[in-house]
Scaffold this motif. Structure first.
Motif, PDB file in Angstrom:
ATOM      1  N   LEU A 133       0.810  -1.220   0.000  1.00 37.67           N
ATOM      2  CA  LEU A 133       0.000   0.000   0.000  1.00 37.67           C
ATOM      3  C   LEU A 133       0.842   1.268   0.000  1.00 37.67           C
ATOM      4  CD1 LEU A 133      -2.992  -0.833   2.384  1.00 37.67           C
ATOM      5  CD2 LEU A 133      -2.778  -1.152  -0.095  1.00 37.67           C
ATOM      6  N   ASN A 134       2.111   1.152  -0.352  1.00 38.52           N
ATOM      7  CA  ASN A 134       2.961   2.335  -0.396  1.00 38.52           C
ATOM      8  C   ASN A 134       2.454   3.361  -1.403  1.00 38.52           C
ATOM      9  OD1 ASN A 134       4.817   1.788   1.608  1.00 38.52           O
ATOM     10  ND2 ASN A 134       6.278   0.784   0.245  1.00 38.52           N
ATOM     11  N   ARG A 149      12.343  -5.989  -7.785  1.00 34.45           N
ATOM     12  CA  ARG A 149      11.290  -5.387  -6.965  1.00 34.45           C
ATOM     13  C   ARG A 149      10.310  -6.462  -6.501  1.00 34.45           C
ATOM     14  NH1 ARG A 149      11.745  -2.130 -11.531  1.00 34.45           N
ATOM     15  NH2 ARG A 149       9.734  -2.797 -12.369  1.00 34.45           N
ATOM     16  N   LYS A 150      10.081  -6.509  -5.202  1.00 38.24           N
ATOM     17  CA  LYS A 150       9.129  -7.435  -4.614  1.00 38.24           C
ATOM     18  C   LYS A 150       8.215  -6.664  -3.655  1.00 38.24           C
ATOM     19  CE  LYS A 150      10.801 -10.967  -6.751  1.00 38.24           C
ATOM     20  NZ  LYS A 150      10.022 -11.662  -7.818  1.00 38.24           N
ATOM     21  N   VAL A 151       7.067  -7.265  -3.359  1.00 36.62           N
ATOM     22  CA  VAL A 151       6.065  -6.611  -2.517  1.00 36.62           C
ATOM     23  C   VAL A 151       5.745  -7.517  -1.337  1.00 36.62           C
ATOM     24  CG1 VAL A 151       3.665  -5.805  -2.441  1.00 36.62           C
ATOM     25  CG2 VAL A 151       5.074  -5.329  -4.454  1.00 36.62           C
ATOM     26  N   PHE A 152       5.582  -6.916  -0.145  1.00 36.00           N
ATOM     27  CA  PHE A 152       5.099  -7.700   0.999  1.00 36.00           C
ATOM     28  C   PHE A 152       3.723  -7.205   1.419  1.00 36.00           C
ATOM     29  CE2 PHE A 152       7.376  -4.190   3.019  1.00 36.00           C
ATOM     30  CZ  PHE A 152       6.660  -3.907   4.178  1.00 36.00           C
ATOM     31  N   LYS A 153       2.963  -8.091   2.054  1.00 38.66           N
ATOM     32  CA  LYS A 153       1.609  -7.758   2.467  1.00 38.66           C
ATOM     33  C   LYS A 153       1.635  -6.574   3.425  1.00 38.66           C
ATOM     34  CE  LYS A 153      -0.078 -12.521   2.008  1.00 38.66           C
ATOM     35  NZ  LYS A 153      -0.568 -13.714   2.748  1.00 38.66           N
ATOM     36  N   HIS A 154       0.582  -5.778   3.346  1.00 41.25           N
ATOM     37  CA  HIS A 154       0.549  -4.517   4.078  1.00 41.25           C
ATOM     38  C   HIS A 154       0.821  -4.700   5.570  1.00 41.25           C
ATOM     39  CE1 HIS A 154      -0.473  -0.608   5.440  1.00 41.25           C
ATOM     40  NE2 HIS A 154      -1.597  -0.978   6.019  1.00 41.25           N
ATOM     41  N   ALA A 155       1.872  -4.003   6.037  1.00 44.18           N
ATOM     42  CA  ALA A 155       2.206  -3.938   7.467  1.00 44.18           C
ATOM     43  C   ALA A 155       2.417  -5.315   8.088  1.00 44.18           C
ATOM     44  CB  ALA A 155       1.120  -3.170   8.226  1.00 44.18           C
ATOM     45  N   ASP A 156       2.859  -6.280   7.301  1.00 44.60           N
ATOM     46  CA  ASP A 156       2.961  -7.670   7.739  1.00 44.60           C
ATOM     47  C   ASP A 156       4.438  -8.059   7.828  1.00 44.60           C
ATOM     48  OD1 ASP A 156       2.963 -10.459   7.995  1.00 44.60           O
ATOM     49  OD2 ASP A 156       1.136 -10.696   6.809  1.00 44.60           O
ATOM     50  N   SER A 157       4.993  -8.029   9.034  1.00 42.88           N
ATOM     51  CA  SER A 157       6.419  -8.319   9.196  1.00 42.88           C
ATOM     52  C   SER A 157       6.736  -9.778   8.895  1.00 42.88           C
ATOM     53  CB  SER A 157       6.872  -7.956  10.613  1.00 42.88           C
ATOM     54  OG  SER A 157       6.144  -8.684  11.583  1.00 42.88           O
ATOM     55  N   ASP A 159       5.317 -11.594   6.568  1.00 37.78           N
ATOM     56  CA  ASP A 159       5.410 -11.715   5.117  1.00 37.78           C
ATOM     57  C   ASP A 159       6.680 -11.050   4.597  1.00 37.78           C
ATOM     58  OD1 ASP A 159       4.075 -12.765   2.735  1.00 37.78           O
ATOM     59  OD2 ASP A 159       3.965 -10.666   2.116  1.00 37.78           O
ATOM     60  N   LEU A 160       7.085  -9.949   5.214  1.00 39.84           N
ATOM     61  CA  LEU A 160       8.362  -9.334   4.849  1.00 39.84           C
ATOM     62  C   LEU A 160       9.498 -10.328   5.055  1.00 39.84           C
ATOM     63  CD1 LEU A 160      10.211  -6.958   4.119  1.00 39.84           C
ATOM     64  CD2 LEU A 160      10.132  -6.288   6.535  1.00 39.84           C
ATOM     65  N   ASP A 161       9.485 -11.025   6.169  1.00 44.88           N
ATOM     66  CA  ASP A 161      10.510 -12.029   6.446  1.00 44.88           C
ATOM     67  C   ASP A 161      10.521 -13.105   5.361  1.00 44.88           C
ATOM     68  OD1 ASP A 161      12.411 -13.381   8.458  1.00 44.88           O
ATOM     69  OD2 ASP A 161      10.865 -14.917   8.166  1.00 44.88           O
ATOM     70  N   ARG A 162       9.337 -13.540   4.949  1.00 44.47           N
ATOM     71  CA  ARG A 162       9.238 -14.562   3.900  1.00 44.47           C
ATOM     72  C   ARG A 162       9.847 -14.064   2.594  1.00 44.47           C
ATOM     73  NH1 ARG A 162       6.461 -15.091  -0.448  1.00 44.47           N
ATOM     74  NH2 ARG A 162       5.181 -13.248   0.005  1.00 44.47           N
ATOM     75  N   VAL A 163       9.490 -12.844   2.195  1.00 42.25           N
ATOM     76  CA  VAL A 163       9.981 -12.318   0.920  1.00 42.25           C
ATOM     77  C   VAL A 163      11.501 -12.165   0.947  1.00 42.25           C
ATOM     78  CG1 VAL A 163       9.908 -10.368  -0.668  1.00 42.25           C
ATOM     79  CG2 VAL A 163       7.801 -11.152   0.423  1.00 42.25           C
ATOM     80  N   LEU A 164      12.037 -11.638   2.025  1.00 40.25           N
ATOM     81  CA  LEU A 164      13.492 -11.478   2.122  1.00 40.25           C
ATOM     82  C   LEU A 164      14.193 -12.833   2.125  1.00 40.25           C
ATOM     83  CD1 LEU A 164      13.634  -8.597   4.750  1.00 40.25           C
ATOM     84  CD2 LEU A 164      14.437  -8.472   2.383  1.00 40.25           C
ATOM     85  N   ARG A 165      13.595 -13.812   2.805  1.00 37.92           N
ATOM     86  CA  ARG A 165      14.194 -15.155   2.867  1.00 37.92           C
ATOM     87  C   ARG A 165      14.167 -15.832   1.500  1.00 37.92           C
ATOM     88  NH1 ARG A 165      11.221 -16.708   6.560  1.00 37.92           N
ATOM     89  NH2 ARG A 165       9.689 -17.903   5.347  1.00 37.92           N
ATOM     90  N   ASP A 166      13.101 -15.606   0.723  1.00 36.57           N
ATOM     91  CA  ASP A 166      12.946 -16.282  -0.564  1.00 36.57           C
ATOM     92  C   ASP A 166      13.732 -15.638  -1.685  1.00 36.57           C
ATOM     93  OD1 ASP A 166      11.237 -18.005   0.690  1.00 36.57           O
ATOM     94  OD2 ASP A 166       9.387 -17.195  -0.196  1.00 36.57           O
ATOM     95  N   HIS A 167      14.335 -14.460  -1.443  1.00 33.91           N
ATOM     96  CA  HIS A 167      15.020 -13.749  -2.525  1.00 33.91           C
ATOM     97  C   HIS A 167      16.401 -13.279  -2.062  1.00 33.91           C
ATOM     98  CE1 HIS A 167      10.737 -13.507  -3.623  1.00 33.91           C
ATOM     99  NE2 HIS A 167      11.199 -13.634  -4.855  1.00 33.91           N
ATOM    100  N   PRO A 168      17.329 -14.211  -1.940  1.00 32.05           N
ATOM    101  CA  PRO A 168      18.693 -13.842  -1.541  1.00 32.05           C
ATOM    102  C   PRO A 168      19.381 -13.035  -2.645  1.00 32.05           C
ATOM    103  CG  PRO A 168      18.599 -16.138  -2.215  1.00 32.05           C
ATOM    104  CD  PRO A 168      17.181 -15.652  -2.188  1.00 32.05           C
TER     105      PRO A 168
END
Length: 394
Positions: A133-134, A149-157, A159-168
């Motif tokens: 929602l930026n 560029r990747k997106v994480f679910k709104h205000a969801d830490s 999901d942020l952890d998942r995205v960072l873990r999945d994209h080294p």
């Protein structure tokens, strides 16, 4: 056959008109204050971002006039050629101290700040992860980069952890979030986001357009609100309009960030510097908010009263945590009709529908300010009660 300009313009406008999205901005006939005149009608103004009432404040106007008299009407050049006046650098030092940052750099607007800073920082091979929602300025700024560029679910830490873990990546890792989200009025869970970012070696980039002047000690913003003002892995950007009542954007962070932006940020390099009157008004705004806590006290007292009364009436405020107070109407047609009816009752509050907000979540976004009186807010509440019942929303 080559498309003619007049045909392209007519076609685009027809599409907007048929979808009900063609804008016709109302015109203010007086200064932007809590009570103003719009299209010839005196109204209570709930549509502006003038959180602290600074847009027409005597102290800002006086310092703007003094700078205008001493330094002239314009800067005369881009900053890197002959447009950096002593007052520009003095204000940036004042802003850096206010933000508890190593340095600050002022750009032409909040929108161009995101373009300039993101475009300067990010390269091919870097990873940037952005809240879904930026603001549009972040989205457009990221489009100008070659980073993944990747997106994480709104205000969801989580999901942020998942995205960072999945994209080294071996490149720079950047987490980007608004501090306060402009359509819903909620606050990013910045402490959790920074914690997750650090676990993955990422830095955090906060657009504090709606947090500066609203959150934190003396309005220092969302980063200060979460006690992260001394962190060297958090970059703050934002606008100098909204709570500050003037215009411009800024980036605050390590001193090397400022130096790199001076040399690489294209909006900074290719735009004339701010006029002296703007610099004077901004300097006065920072002085005022730090010397007089009553502005923020009134802002939050008004916010608490207005929200509580709207909820008592039965309106859905969509979980807002800030003076941004959305009232949910659902369909765009209903929100726009409510806006027109409120205007008839002397309340200026603008309806927002798709694509600004998701389908089915059309709303009127109200912004309470320090300048509103209790009488202003009670008048607005009476109008909301009348309109909400007439439309079957409450």
């Amino acid at each position: 056959m080559t498309v003619q300009l007049k045909n392209r313009l007519a076609s685009e406008l027809a599409d907007l008109r048929s979808s009900g999205l063609l804008l016709h901005p109302r015109v203010l006939d007086a200064a932007n204050r809590a009570r103003t005149t719009v299209d010839g009608r005196e109204v209570v103004n709930l549509a502006s971002n003038n959180y602290l009432g600074f847009a027409d404040h005597p102290a800002l106007k006086a310092k703007a006039a003094a700078y205008l008299e001493q330094w002239g009407a314009g800067a005369g050049a881009v900053r890197t050629i002959a447009g950096t006046l002593r007052i520009h650098e003095d204000f940036e030092e004042q802003l850096a101290a206010f933000k508890h940052a190593g340095s600050a750099l002022v750009l032409q607007s909040g929108f161009t700040t995101n373009q300039g800073v993101l475009g300067t920082l990010l390269r091919e091979g870097d990873l940037v992860v952005s809240d879904e929602l930026n603001h549009a300025s972040i989205i457009d700024g990221l489009r100008l980069t070659k980073a993944t560029r990747k997106v994480f679910k709104h205000a969801d830490s989580a999901d942020l952890d998942r995205v960072l873990r999945d994209h080294p990546t071996d490149g720079l890792r950047l987490v980007v979030t608004d501090g306060v989200f402009s359509m819903d009025g909620d606050i990013a869970p910045l402490g959790e986001l920074v914690r997750v970012a650090r676990e993955h070696g990422a830095i955090t980039y906060v657009d504090d357009a709606h947090g500066s002047g609203v959150l934190g000690e003396a309005g220092r913003g969302t980063v200060h609100h979460f006690g992260l003002q001394d962190a060297d892995d958090v970059i703050q950007v934002g606008t100098l309009s909204k709570a500050w009542g003037v215009v411009g954007g800024y980036a605050a962070g390590p001193r090397d960030l400022r130096e790199l932006l001076i040399n690489r940020a294209r909006p900074y390099l290719f735009s004339t510097a701010h006029p002296p009157a703007v610099v004077g008004a901004l300097s006065a705004a920072l002085d005022l908010v730090q010397s007089d806590p009553s502005f923020m006290e009134r802002l939050w007292a008004n916010t608490r009263f207005f929200k509580a009364e709207l909820q008592t009436l039965g309106f859905d405020l969509m979980g807002s945590q800030t003076p941004i107070t959305p009232v949910l109407f659902g369909e765009a047609s209903t929100a726009f009709e409510a806006s027109r009816a409120l205007f008839h009752e002397g309340i200026f509050a603008v309806g927002l529908g798709f694509p600004t907000v998701p389908r089915g979540q059309a709303r009127i976004r109200n912004i309470v300010t320090a300048e509103h009186t209790r009488h202003d807010l009670e008048q607005a509440l009476a109008a909301y009660a009348k309109v909400g019942r007439a439309l079957g929303v409450i």
